[in-house]
Write a protein that holds these residues in place. Sequence first.
Motif, short mmCIF file in Angstrom:
data_model
loop_
_atom_site.label_atom_id
_atom_site.label_comp_id
_atom_site.label_asym_id
_atom_site.label_seq_id
_atom_site.Cartn_x
_atom_site.Cartn_y
_atom_site.Cartn_z
N GLY A 56 -0.25 -5.23 -5.70
CA GLY A 56 0.88 -4.66 -6.43
C GLY A 56 1.74 -3.78 -5.57
O GLY A 56 2.21 -4.19 -4.50
N ASP A 57 1.94 -2.51 -6.00
CA ASP A 57 2.79 -1.59 -5.25
C ASP A 57 2.05 -0.88 -4.13
O ASP A 57 2.59 0.04 -3.51
CB ASP A 57 3.42 -0.57 -6.20
N GLY A 58 0.81 -1.29 -3.88
CA GLY A 58 0.02 -0.66 -2.82
C GLY A 58 -0.81 0.51 -3.27
O GLY A 58 -1.43 1.19 -2.45
N SER A 59 -0.86 0.75 -4.58
CA SER A 59 -1.72 1.83 -5.09
C SER A 59 -3.19 1.49 -4.92
O SER A 59 -4.04 2.38 -4.79
CB SER A 59 -1.42 2.09 -6.56
N THR A 60 -3.52 0.22 -4.97
CA THR A 60 -4.89 -0.26 -4.77
C THR A 60 -4.85 -1.37 -3.72
O THR A 60 -3.78 -1.87 -3.36
CB THR A 60 -5.50 -0.81 -6.07
N ALA A 61 -6.02 -1.72 -3.22
CA ALA A 61 -6.08 -2.73 -2.17
C ALA A 61 -7.46 -3.38 -2.15
O ALA A 61 -8.46 -2.75 -2.52
CB ALA A 61 -5.78 -2.11 -0.80
N TYR A 62 -7.49 -4.62 -1.73
CA TYR A 62 -8.78 -5.27 -1.51
C TYR A 62 -9.22 -4.98 -0.09
O TYR A 62 -8.50 -5.27 0.87
CB TYR A 62 -8.68 -6.78 -1.73
N THR A 63 -10.40 -4.37 0.07
CA THR A 63 -10.91 -4.01 1.39
C THR A 63 -12.28 -4.60 1.67
O THR A 63 -12.99 -4.16 2.57
CB THR A 63 -10.98 -2.47 1.53
#
Length: 419
Positions: A56-63
Amino acid sequence: MMATTRKIALWSVSTALLAGAAGCSGAEQAAPGEKKGAAAAQPHKAPAAAPVRLIGDGSTAYTGAQPHLTRPERLKPGQQPPQFVVFSWDGAGEDSQKLFSHFRKVAKESNATMTYFLSGVYMLPTEKRDLYSPPRHSQGRSDIGFNDIKSIRNTAEQVRGAWQEGNEIGTHFNGHFCGPDGGVGTWSVPEWQSEIRQAKSFVKTWKSTTGLRHEKPLPFDYEQELVGGRTPCLEGQQNMMRAARTMGFRYDSSGVGTQVWPQQREGMWDIPMQTVPVPGRAFETLSMDYNFMFNQSGTVHGDPSKHAYWGNQMRDGLEQAFNRAYTGNRAPLIIGNHFESWNGGTYMRAVEEVIRTVCTKKDVHCVSFKQLVNWLDKQDPATVEKLRKLEVAQKPKAGWATYLAAQPQHADVRTPQHH
């Protein structure tokens, strides 16, 4: 500073064992959750760092896979179950008390992982409050307020670190509405679905709503991470579960029960808060700081001369509850708290002492709800059903080897003598 409009919601439960209320307001050693040679699970090494893929807007990420977890294993025939303890925090957020960061440190030092139930509105700044449409209430209303930019940044930092240490990020939903006048107990399934969607959205868009676009993302996909929660004031569980089971939830901890093994209901694990002893009193109360406070002083500003006694009473009650499970039916002990300073912070001191005492004992696993349900899902359903037949403090009369043997055998249980 966290929003100052938080309220304490009083409620009561009609049961002979429960006297009190549950309400919410809005705190380097071995990797947490890893126990070598543990019967419950064998630890595995943290995976190599995966490329960060923003969502999305970079608030979360798959790491990549979450580090510092244990791999659940099925009990072998005749094997005694491990003793699980779940410490959980309602409305988790980092404010000036810094209790979120403090208890992360306590968990690491005690080889524990925990569940942090994040309130979605704690990731929404006050000036954007109209983005929240609470069921049965006006646009932009919340009974626990919203947050400021500094506290959102600090909360994001704690959530990020907690997850990387193996802790779970669950939800306490949003506006914390209690009681019969539009409280969560009156909400329909579609209204609960709206509340859950919004709780996810505020976590998934905190950079956009705050303008903190240069901060690091939360290192998980919240659609995948969020698998359970606890409702405000423990109200509205049935319709919430009916909504949540369609939205990726695997468990709920909003019920009221006793120290027995959990069961599945509405397609999810129902893992309720539990009644525990109140030393020196003739009743039991829920295993939560609020309930002890309610029964002891009825106010968060009680007699200072009694603060130490009240904290010791909670500590001793939780340890008695632990001991009757540890030496009895081995049912998971469920403990709930808030990041608070009620009665001089005596309950925070009490729960910290319990963590440091029980989480380092042999065959004890202080884990998150997610880790617990991972283990439950791994077991033979017939084994879980047999464990559920053991009542509070009961232990198999002929021993675990006979009671959980591969072939059905005569294995009565007994009720231990209480002194």
